[in-house]
Write an enzyme that holds these catalytic residues in place. Structure first.
Site, PDB file in Angstrom:
ATOM      1  CD  GLU A 116      -3.024  -0.358  -0.199  1.00  0.00           C
ATOM      2  OE1 GLU A 116      -3.093   0.852  -0.467  1.00  0.00           O
ATOM      3  OE2 GLU A 116      -3.571  -1.224  -0.901  1.00  0.00           O
ATOM      4  CE1 TYR A 122      -5.877   5.010   0.054  1.00  0.00           C
ATOM      5  CE2 TYR A 122      -3.674   4.162   0.562  1.00  0.00           C
ATOM      6  CZ  TYR A 122      -4.830   4.131  -0.202  1.00  0.00           C
ATOM      7  OH  TYR A 122      -4.948   3.208  -1.209  1.00  0.00           O
ATOM      8  CG  ASP A 140      -6.942   4.317  -4.662  1.00  0.00           C
ATOM      9  OD1 ASP A 140      -8.135   4.498  -5.017  1.00  0.00           O
ATOM     10  OD2 ASP A 140      -6.246   3.406  -5.121  1.00  0.00           O
TER      11      ASP A 140
END
Ligand code: SF4
Length: 361
Positions: A41, A124, A142
């Site tokens: 990620e 995030y 995203d």
């Protein structure tokens, strides 16, 4: 945003069925190890999937778990990251791994609320790990998901407007079926990457076109999301020296904080008005390293773009004349032979010059 339960169920069903049939075979989708999902990620932020894959393999091979990452010297981590850009990601990843090893006995925190407390893990990333690795009901927005939602719900708000980001996260949350966060978030991202692309979305093949307001009401759904007007990036000329002394080259290491932190580079700096590139280089090396050099001739010039500015990097072959380096800002310096120079991590633009140099030798 409240959505009809029927709408939500039907939307999720269509999306997930499509995802299970069409998802790409990506290495981080073959694991449920939260550490590996975390690494993927972080790498995927600001970098394309194709570019990430070889780096992901290399990184996991070198640092297979939290402890190996935490215990590795930063220079080694940066060397593996070399070329991927946005090096603060690597530094944050390593410092967060150190914290988890020290404070959580090398076990990744298992909830969003615990993850977000780890310095170096932002909102995030916490949402991505919590949902993808632990299936916790957290939406992940995203760039791909942002685009899908803007079109699906026909949201015509400028991205910089106050509250826009929250609105997108809330919308993603309201679409998410309970207990399916891992697949749902990945399916939304995959839809954005493969079907609902920035230009010419493949609406006729889209599994959720029936629910899509942009598709139903606009001639061209790709006008959404509303984009920020692009700002002109400032441009600088930068001169750097390949400074030779007795068969060795001088390199210096940037401070750990800030742009390209911790990476090695050839000494040099920005051209000032009214000076030639050669004068600029001699001045920068004198000011920054406290040594005298003689510029012998140009080597390679390459353009490079950073997130907030552009440079033209002019490299020169130089000879050391006198003085022992006493750097003003650099935290370290070395005279290295061409044979050993590749052990050090260089930023992308310097690396291109280094590769060209090694080829000529
Ligand atoms: Fe995107 Fe088109 Fe699907 Fe709408 S119908 S979500 S615009 S691909």
């Amino acid at each position: 945003m409240k959505l009809e339960k029927k709408f939500k169920t039907a939307f999720a069903e269509k999306l997930l069925t499509w995802y299970h049939k069409n998802k790409r075979d990506l290495p981080w989708r073959k694991t449920s190890d939260p550490y590996k999902i975390w690494v993927s990620e972080v790498m995927l932020q600001q970098t394309q999937v194709d570019q990430v894959i070889p780096y992901y393999h290399k990184f996991i091979e070198k640092f297979p778990d939290l402890r190996s990452l935490a215990e590795a010297p930063l220079s080694q981590v940066l060397k593996v990251w070399e070329g991927l850009g946005y090096y603060a990601r690597a530094r944050n990843l390593k410092s967060a791994a150190e914290k988890i090893v020290a404070e959580h006995n090398a076990v990744m925190p298992a909830t969003h609320d615990e993850l977000i407390k780890v310095p170096g893990i932002g909102p995030y990333t916490a949402a991505a790990i919590a949902s993808i690795a632990y299936n916790e009901d957290y939406p992940v927005v995203d760039g791909n998901v942002y685009r899908v939602i803007a079109r699906l719900m026909r949201i015509e708000e400028a991205p910089g407007k106050k509250g826009t980001k929250t609105r997108f996260v809330q919308t993603a949350r309201s679409l998410m079926p309970e207990g399916k966060a891992s697949d749902f978030n990945q399916a939304m991202m995959e839809l954005g990457a493969l079907v609902c692309t920035p230009n010419r979305p493949k609406c006729r093949l889209c599994p959720v076109s029936f629910f899509c307001q942009a598709y139903q009401t606009l001639d061209d759904p790709s006008v959404l999301p509303i984009k920020e007007p692009t700002k002109q990036k400032p441009h600088y000329n930068v001169a750097i020296g390949i400074i030779w002394k007795g068969g060795k080259i001088l390199i210096d290491q940037r401070p750990e904080e800030g742009l390209l932190g911790g990476l090695w580079e050839f000494p040099g700096g920005k051209q000032e008005p009214g000076e030639t590139l050669e004068e600029c280089l001699e001045r920068e090396v004198r000011e920054e390293m406290d040594i005298q050099i003689r510029v012998q001739g140009p080597f390679l010039t390459i353009p490079h773009t950073y997130s907030h500015f552009k440079i033209t990097l002019h490299s020169f072959q130089c000879q050391h004349v006198e003085g022992e380096p006493r750097p003003k800002k650099a935290i370290n310096w070395k005279w290295v032979s061409p044979r050993e120079i590749n052990r050090y991590a260089f930023p992308q633009a310097n690396k291109k010059i280094l590769d060209a140099l090694l080829e000529t030798l």
